[in-house]
Design a protein around this motif. Sequence first.
Motif, mmCIF file in Angstrom:
data_model
loop_
_atom_site.group_PDB
_atom_site.id
_atom_site.type_symbol
_atom_site.label_atom_id
_atom_site.label_comp_id
_atom_site.label_asym_id
_atom_site.label_seq_id
_atom_site.Cartn_x
_atom_site.Cartn_y
_atom_site.Cartn_z
ATOM 1 N N TYR B 71 0.834 -1.214 0.000
ATOM 2 C CA TYR B 71 0.000 0.000 0.000
ATOM 3 C C TYR B 71 0.859 1.251 0.000
ATOM 4 O O TYR B 71 0.383 2.330 -0.308
ATOM 5 C CB TYR B 71 -0.914 0.006 1.224
ATOM 6 N N SER B 72 2.132 1.083 0.417
ATOM 7 C CA SER B 72 2.963 2.268 0.565
ATOM 8 C C SER B 72 4.430 1.852 0.544
ATOM 9 O O SER B 72 4.747 0.665 0.695
ATOM 10 C CB SER B 72 2.581 2.950 1.880
ATOM 11 N N SER B 74 6.380 2.868 2.762
ATOM 12 C CA SER B 74 6.754 2.850 4.170
ATOM 13 C C SER B 74 6.577 1.398 4.636
ATOM 14 O O SER B 74 5.530 1.005 5.116
ATOM 15 C CB SER B 74 5.806 3.782 4.933
ATOM 16 N N ARG B 76 6.301 -2.037 6.335
ATOM 17 C CA ARG B 76 6.089 -2.559 7.693
ATOM 18 C C ARG B 76 6.445 -4.030 7.791
ATOM 19 O O ARG B 76 6.730 -4.522 8.857
ATOM 20 C CB ARG B 76 4.616 -2.430 8.083
ATOM 21 N N GLU B 80 6.919 -6.199 2.004
ATOM 22 C CA GLU B 80 6.870 -4.818 1.513
ATOM 23 C C GLU B 80 8.281 -4.254 1.370
ATOM 24 O O GLU B 80 8.562 -3.475 0.457
ATOM 25 C CB GLU B 80 6.059 -3.945 2.477
#
Lengths: 82, 741
Positions: B71-72, B74, B76, B80
């Motif tokens: 989703y981003s 950033s 987590r 990702e």
Amino acid sequence: MSLPSKPQAVPVEFLAPEAEGVVVDLCGEERNVHRLEELGIRCGCKIRMLCPGETCLLAIEGKKMCLRLGASAEILVQPLTP
Amino acid sequence: MATRSKSELSATVALIGNPNTGKSSLFNALSGGQARVGNYPGVTVEHKTARMQFGRDKQRIIELVDLPGTYSLSARSADEAVSVEVLSGEMPGVSRPDAVIVILDATNIERNLYLLSQVLELKIPTLVALNMWDRIEAEGISIDPNALSKSLGVPVVCTSASNRQGIPELHLALESLLESPTLGILASEKLASASFPEAFHRSVDELSQWFETQGVSLPRFQIERLLIDDAQGHSYRVIPKGRAHEIAERILESRKSLGAQGIAIPLFETRARYGWIKQQVAGVIERKPRDRKNTASDWIDRWLTHRWVGLLFFFLLMFFIFQSITRIADWPMQGIEFASGWLGDLVKGMLPPGPLESLLSDGIVAGVGSVLVFLPQIAILFFFIAILEDCGYMSRAAFMMDKFMSAIGMSGKSFLPLMSSFACAIPGIMATRTIENRRDRMVTLLIAPLMSCSARWPVYVLMVSAFVPNRTYLGGWVGLQGAVLFGMMCLGALVAIPVAWLLKRFVFPGEPSTFIMELSSYKWPSLRVVAMRVWERILAFLARAGSLIFLTSVLIWAAAYFPGDHSQLDRTVAQLRAEASQPSPDESKLESLETQVNQQRSELISQSYLGKAGHWIEPVVRPLGWDGKIGIAVLASFPAREVIVATLGTIYSLGADQDESSQGLVQQLRSATWPDGRAVYSLATACSIMVFFALCAQCVSTLVTIRRETNSWRWPIFSFVYMTSLAYIGAWIVYNIMSMW
């Protein structure tokens, strides 16, 4: 004559099945609030409760999302009257 | 797959997008389905690569890199972090992409633009694929793609990957972008970060200068992420080891300074980016008001996610799958068994008795063949799992399971890796990368090997078909063998519950984690996707049978064949074959020769290394109801559990009575006796073996994967010790209880 008052904002878990609400506030740990916003759960977006419970199933802007935040974050919604 | 040298590679192109945007379908459509996946099929937590030819003369080659959904930037979770590492050129073995295709779900464009806003800041030429274009009309959405392209400042192509619409246009747009990369790069003042507060930019400048003075070189994007993301995120992985505390202190200082100026970190970022998104889509998208209530999907979800109905459906579905597997796989299994027996007889007919004939027929054909016979079952199991994954049901199951998993301190996010582990623990362990919470990830990773993976299937099926009566109930709809198989598949999962609870309570204590997961839309499973997943799994199984199991079969054969003088046995076998090939063989002579062969074989195997090892191990395994042969087969199967079947195949083929050697392994096991004439195998022995295999850590590859994922030998050793102890105790309890009946 006084205008009918808006229903009070409630945690999203309090929405009844099929009830809709608009997100008015996100609170809790900043990293969790940041994540919720990245996922598109932010002030102003419309939420519909599909399956209530501690782990609930929501429709958010047409997408279905399951959610269990516990004490780390809270989504406050203004219930929409049908 | 195109196999060209690196020098002919023209460009590397990465595909990135939110989860459930049809990214992998688009990747397959672009590459023609010729993906080179990670080590283990079905894994979506690593980058996948495929090569495609392009240009008018098809001379240029693009390496496409499919990144895990995020989703981003950033990051987590570990999956990702893979996307961020590839895009920033930090991933070993993958060059920094020359272009990025950002896949946006056209039905949820605002949220998807959040990721695009971050990707654009990496200054990599970017192309937008507006996927699921075929669904926007039904959703009451209208989008002007040209206006969107103008607004965003990058090319936009409308696609529907599921029905391959817009793929040629995407090819052309990609070619144009690679020829004129500036088309996909935005000027700094047009980026979302341009709307970040001035004080934030100043802080990044100051931090950048400070890092330079400290001899640490980091790109601006990563310094921004360090300042915005918290220390639990993956941004901090770029900090040199040994400097973490000092750098974290400096970043905290900058954050405090920004906080004092009224800039709320990290929340200012999402607000600024959504502000930018609002500007980009103004006048580009229109939504018709529509009643979203009571769609077919909602109706299905109402039942499939119901607290009790949903749970009942899940267990009935699993039960149906295991019942179906035992029934459907029956005839192809018989076919493979027949082919294996025919090949063994052929070898015996072509070669004179001796070591080579014995190696080929008793070692390789009997060993590898006895494992290959379970290929149909594994293919059918994967067929069902692939259907459940592709139609969107699995994420609903994860939602239901969260209610139960949260009771032991875990979350529904652990369900999908655990479900994957029913196929193979290795992709399951790798899939734990999607779990953000480290404690949850560790517990999931440590209990994943308890799930009954497909390598246990050969053991279960062999024991069930040999020793569980083939009875049916409810008018033939429910078979006892299928029910026992289902029970064995559930056993590991049931034992995992208290193990997870204990691990959570004593080894990884802490607050319960949150659970946020988007559910993919229901869709008819794609036959192509299902077929590809099953095919990948078949190849992986065959590769294992052709390497590890082949090698083990040869080693076991050698240990059971040497030392010993086989010349007398070979002469007797030659006499037996010559007599048997006579038009009217002398039955009494045949019988006498067969008796001699059986005695000689039995003496030779007891003198062999394996026979001696069997005597040594027997006292250890005797409390479980096993003889030395089972003990040896179990010992040999510690590198890979399915080896037990190959080992038993070889041992019983070498040591079998002459009239049994041509029968299947099932018959040979049924005929095995102790020296006093009692049958070695009973239902209690079979259950004891199955329980041992259900709980034991017999897979070197799994232990190596745990080592790789945890970066420590401590956890594979822990897994091995706790699972093996659990297996021995469990098998002992089951054998002793069942022997009472």
